[in-house]
Motif scaffolding. Structure first.
Motif, short mmCIF file in Angstrom:
data_model
loop_
_atom_site.label_atom_id
_atom_site.label_comp_id
_atom_site.label_asym_id
_atom_site.label_seq_id
_atom_site.Cartn_x
_atom_site.Cartn_y
_atom_site.Cartn_z
N GLU A 188 -0.98 4.82 -3.75
CA GLU A 188 -1.53 3.49 -3.53
C GLU A 188 -0.53 2.57 -2.86
O GLU A 188 -0.90 1.63 -2.16
CB GLU A 188 -1.98 2.90 -4.87
CG GLU A 188 -2.81 1.64 -4.74
CD GLU A 188 -3.39 1.18 -6.06
OE1 GLU A 188 -2.84 0.26 -6.66
OE2 GLU A 188 -4.40 1.75 -6.48
N ARG B 176 -5.47 9.66 1.73
CA ARG B 176 -6.11 8.89 0.67
C ARG B 176 -6.47 9.74 -0.53
O ARG B 176 -6.76 9.22 -1.60
CB ARG B 176 -7.37 8.20 1.19
CG ARG B 176 -8.40 9.15 1.70
CD ARG B 176 -9.44 8.49 2.58
NE ARG B 176 -10.53 7.81 2.02
CZ ARG B 176 -11.55 8.31 1.32
NH1 ARG B 176 -11.59 9.48 0.93
NH2 ARG B 176 -12.54 7.65 0.97
N TYR C 234 1.26 3.27 -0.40
CA TYR C 234 1.25 3.45 1.05
C TYR C 234 0.26 2.50 1.71
O TYR C 234 0.53 1.93 2.77
CB TYR C 234 0.90 4.90 1.37
CG TYR C 234 0.73 5.18 2.84
CD1 TYR C 234 1.84 5.39 3.66
CD2 TYR C 234 -0.53 5.23 3.43
CE1 TYR C 234 1.69 5.63 5.02
CE2 TYR C 234 -0.68 5.48 4.78
CZ TYR C 234 0.42 5.68 5.57
OH TYR C 234 0.27 5.90 6.91
N ARG C 235 -0.90 2.30 1.12
CA ARG C 235 -1.94 1.48 1.73
C ARG C 235 -1.66 -0.02 1.64
O ARG C 235 -2.40 -0.81 2.23
CB ARG C 235 -3.28 1.79 1.05
CG ARG C 235 -3.77 3.21 1.26
CD ARG C 235 -4.12 3.46 2.71
NE ARG C 235 -4.46 4.86 2.95
CZ ARG C 235 -4.76 5.35 4.15
NH1 ARG C 235 -4.74 4.54 5.19
NH2 ARG C 235 -5.05 6.63 4.29
N THR D 101 0.39 10.31 2.93
CA THR D 101 -0.40 9.32 3.63
C THR D 101 -1.91 9.53 3.44
O THR D 101 -2.70 8.63 3.78
CB THR D 101 -0.09 9.36 5.14
OG1 THR D 101 -0.39 10.68 5.64
CG2 THR D 101 1.37 9.06 5.37
#
Length: 938
Positions: free
Chosen positions: A206, A200, A208-209, A198
């Motif tokens: 990518e 950044r 996940y976002r 999770t």
């Protein structure tokens, strides 16, 4: 000393010789392909952890025409995009499946750990070359694992099982030491050393976002996540009963005993982010079997929240940028991401905290290196339709006299295109078809400058708008004609009659260069015309290596394959039956089963065009085969519970999610053999899911075929599969797959350990070749229980262990039905052994043109084009360089109609390309013909 001098001289000569010859790729300038290739080659498994996150991703424009449901109605998905389409379908299917199961089932009936692991592995094994990885990833403290002992209504920090195709070159069980593509490795990405997916700063997260975290609650007011109701009629398409049933629905989840109230709605209903991430409401009508061969009279109707509708702003699936999967598969991949919806928190007395949220995402990956790139220039029309830009557009090496067309199956490398002649140009006599891009890219600079050009057509004809009246018939028994017309019919055509009339100058473009030979043919007598044809044939022999020694061979260029008065009755009867039942589906009740079935050779190329749909059925077969061969419900582990057997509700969710994921699928079913599904009250169980409407929608129906009047055990597809595999389900005939499963060692995922059942695990499953395509048939069910459609059926078996747990036995059949309307027809000529009912039904001129099918048009006739053969040129002055099959079929029908309408079929052909310049050849032929005429007269 002499040897040293000899070596120096040889080296000097080599340097001088190399200085005079250009390198193979020296003339190709540095472009976007080289830029992306350098970025790909700079990252590997050893240095990927040292790279910055922006160095591990590629631009979004590197992948062109990413498929989505919302673009399927207006665009044609190219054949080389079928891999991306399959990846999108798998991600959407998994999101639908887990959203349904998490909302529909009670905690202890939800899928267990092994269920999820085997499901991800089956996505990869069933996808073969189309899919590289599959997984589901939960948000922080959002997953309730019921498979831990004494762990009720508790969450774990992170949970992300992810499966990918592993390299088994050095594995001990791979005694051939060859990469087999049959080994799957799976890890819980939420556990172990690099478990913070999770963050950044985590590489390759990518996906996940795209949907997570989802802090906004569902904005649709009074929308329960699950509900049950009944109907008073078995007709699943009755709108009145549906409205009556909606009024009876209760917003109560009887299984989880949770409700959703009005105060669960977020106050900010107009928030843009909430609008984009809103949940779609999916309606299901469930009609189960009361007993064998009898369904319940009142189906259940319930709703659940899942991925958004295609009409929503984001759609159900979002694509990531290509990224390097560091530490796992170590490949450049691109992922399709779809949200999984459930209620959160699950069990609490504070109901105002509960809401429907995106708790996880389903991710499916494809290998970026296997994606075809499009080097052709973009046009404004394509850009507006696709709303996507292409990074590699304009990197082709086609000359100005040619135009670019992408090819299939080249992946990420140069040359995946071909250069076709522009309208008004033709290929050189030595060139057989378009110029291939991979040949152009390998040519030297001198070869590129002097070759790969098309020759301009010097003389054009205008497509005729007026014709002479036709006074002869094609069916002599019906009408009587004079002797003159009947005698001229054998050696003449409409085009030749036009050439003898004064209207011919209207067909010639008003240019300064006029073909003298054509003018002589139009104004001369038949005697003088007979002298010119041998000269013209002789010149054609020297230029195009084609000799036509007789005058009749030059005049009569008709199809030798089919007689003029022959009508393709078999093809006409097939299309008549297809159209008749499409417009009047109710008449199927008065027709026999034989009349509702088309010949098997109608399915030419179905295994290629519907490969993605067949692999969807194969994925279900692999999951069921792996589950029934690996899972043992009697096992006991220290920390977690054993996996329970599959339930009927889980299988209903499987078929429901499969039919919802693919727009070309009519229905999907899982059909067990007698007594093979033990966790059910009836000897047979066959859940079959389909869309209630033909369009892309969110209304589905599930029917247990065991309750139909005739059941399914006597169906041809089930009997065929059972007769083939019930007594011959040997391991040697199936494919063996190996699974390396790593699970978390404790609740918090401090480490990864091998699966307790064994390491590595293995199972035997079928391949695509073990399934079978069945002839198209019109599904005519009683009282509209099933959709009345022309369908194409693919069936594949699945296997499990017998009662002793030793041998492999036949368990049942997975069936998938696709729309026949999506099957493209190929009317071009083929070899005699190719089973195609429509082959050779094109109306191309065999001598001057070649037939090429046009894909993406569906089950329609006339979807082909006739291109000029080498040595011929397109004669008409328009923007085409080929003849469309629709036009040819129309003119052919007019020619056979025996009416006063005039057909232009005989002029829709290519003419002989004499030379690049008409002027010198015309003078030579003129002088030769005059000299020859003078000699004959003297």
């Amino acid at each position: 000393m002499d040897l040293f001098v000899y070596n120096c001289i040889s080296l000097l000569l080599c340097l001088l010789l190399f200085d005079k010859i250009d390198s193979q790729f020296e003339w190709i300038s540095y472009d976007k392909i080289d830029e992306i290739m350098d970025k790909i080659n700079s990252v590997n498994s050893d240095n990927c952890f040292e790279k910055q996150p922006n160095e591990l991703v590629l631009p979004d424009e590197t992948v062109y025409q990413k498929p989505s449901i919302e673009m399927l109605k207006r665009d044609i998905i190219m054949r080389n995009r079928s891999q991306l389409l399959h990846v999108r379908n798998i991600a959407h299917r998994n999101a639908m499946l887990y959203s349904y199961l998490f909302q529909r089932l009670f905690d202890f009936e939800e899928p267990g750990l092994t269920y999820i692991l085997l499901h991800n592995a089956a996505d990869v094994t069933g996808g073969r070359g189309m899919l590289n990885g599959s997984g589901i990833f939960f948000d922080t403290n959002k997953y309730y694992p019921h498979w831990y002992k004494n762990f009720f209504n508790k969450t774990i920090p992170l949970f992300g099982p992810y499966a990918w195709r592993a390299d088994d070159f050095y594995d001990a069980f791979n005694w051939k030491n060859e990469w087999t593509n049959q080994t799957i490795q799976q890890e819980d990405i939420g556990a172990g050393r690099f478990h913070q997916y999770t963050s950044r700063y985590n590489r390759g997260n990518e996906w996940y976002r795209k949907w997570l975290p989802d802090e906004k609650r569902n904005i649709k007011k009074k929308q329960g996540h699950s509900s049950n109701s009944t109907m008073t009629s078995p007709n699943l398409t009755d709108d009145k009963n549906e409205k009556k049933a909606k009024s009876q629905r209760r917003l109560i989840n009887e299984n989880k005993n949770d409700t959703v109230h009005d105060n669960d709605i977020d106050d900010d209903d107009d928030d843009d982010d909430a609008m984009k991430k809103r949940k779609g409401v999916h309606t299901v009508q469930l009609l189960l079997a009361e007993r064998m061969y009898k369904l319940y009279e009142m189906p259940q109707i319930f709703e659940f929240l899942g991925p958004p509708h295609p009409e929503d702003p984001l759609g159900p699936t979002i694509w990531t940028r290509p990224y390097f999967d560091c530490g796992r598969s170590n490949k450049w991949i691109i992922s399709a991401v779809a949200p999984i919806v459930d209620i959160y928190p699950r069990h609490t007395a504070y109901r105002h905290f509960q809401s429907m949220r995106n708790l996880a995402v389903a991710v499916a990956d494809a290998d970026f290196i296997m994606m075809d790139i499009n080097q052709c220039p973009e046009t404004d029309q394509i850009t507006v339709q696709s709303k996507q830009t292409n990074l590699f557009a304009g990197t082709d090496k086609c000359k100005p006299t040619t135009r670019c067309e992408p090819l299939f199956g080249f992946g990420f490398r140069r040359g995946g295109y071909q250069c076709l002649c522009q309208p008004g140009y033709r290929y050189p006599p030595y060139q057989d078809g378009p110029f291939k891009g991979y040949i152009i890219e390998k040519a030297t600079q001198e070869e590129y400058v002097n070759n790969f050009d098309c020759i301009k057509v010097e003389l054009y004809q205008l497509y005729p708008q007026y014709f002479l009246q036709s006074y002869f018939g094609l069916f002599p028994p019906r009408t009587r004609r004079s002797a003159d017309y009947n005698s001229d019919l054998s050696n003449s055509s409409v085009y030749n009659n036009l050439s003898k009339n004064s209207m011919l100058p209207l067909l010639i473009d008003s240019v300064s260069k006029v073909n003298i030979i054509t003018t002589l043919l139009a104004t001369s007598s038949s005697i003088f015309e007979s002298y010119i044809y041998p000269i013209l044939a002789l010149s054609c022999h020297f230029i195009t290596k084609f000799l036509s020694s007789k005058q009749e061979d030059h005049i009569e260029k008709r199809r030798s394959k089919r007689a003029t008065d022959e009508y393709p009755t078999r093809i006409a009867s097939i299309m008549q039956l297809y159209n008749h039942l499409n417009y009047n589906p109710h008449i199927c009740e008065f027709m026999t089963e034989d009349l509702l079935t088309m010949p098997g050779d109608v399915l030419h190329d179905a295994d290629i065009q519907f490969e993605s749909q067949a692999r969807l059925a194969l994925t279900l077969s692999h999951f069921l085969s792996s589950f029934y061969q690996i899972v043992n419900s009697d096992e006991d582990f220290p920390m977690r519970k054993a996996e329970v057997d599959l339930t009927d509700e889980q299988l209903i969710g499987e078929v429901l999610a499969a039919v919802a994921s693919d727009h070309k699928v009519v229905g999907v079913g899982i059909f067990f053999d007698r007594g093979k599904f033990r966790n059910y009250r009836l000897p047979y169980f066959g859940p079959y899911a389909f869309r209630i409407e033909n369009d892309i929608n969110r209304k589905y129906a599930v029917v247990d075929w065991a309750g139909l009047p005739d059941g399914y055990e006597n169906e041809i597809w089930f009997r065929t599969m059972k007769a083939r595999w019930a007594t011959n389900g040997d391991r040697s005939q199936l494919t063996e797959y190996w699974l390396k499963l790593f699970i978390r060692a404790d609740y918090f995922g401090s480490a990864l350990v091998p699966h307790e059942s064994g390491f590595p695990l293995y199972f035997h499953a079928p391949e695509l070749k073990h399934g079978q395509w069945f002839p198209p048939r019109f599904q005519c069910s009683q009282n509209h229980t099933l959709p009345r459609q022309w369908i194409v059926t693919y069936a594949v078996p699945f296997f499990g262990l017998d009662t002793l747990g030793i041998n492999i036995e036949f368990k049942g059949v997975v069936r998938i039905d696709t729309y026949l309307s999506y099957l493209d027809i190929n009317q071009c000529s083929m070899s005699h052994y190719v089973p195609n009912a429509f082959k050779g039904s094109d109306h191309c001129d065999y001598q001057s043109t070649l037939c090429e099918p046009i894909f993406g048009r569906g089950f329609l006739l006339g979807k082909y084009k006739c291109r000029c053969r080498p040595g011929y040129e397109y004669p008409f002055l328009d923007q085409n360089d080929f003849f469309l099959g629709d036009v040819l079929d129309t003119q052919w029908d007019i020619l056979l109609s025996n009416t006063s309408r005039i057909s232009s079929y005989d002029i829709l052909k290519c003419r002989i390309a004499i030379a690049s310049s008409i002027k010198p050849i015309s003078f030579i032929l003129l002088l030769s013909s005059i000299s020859f005429a003078i000699l004959l007269s003297t």
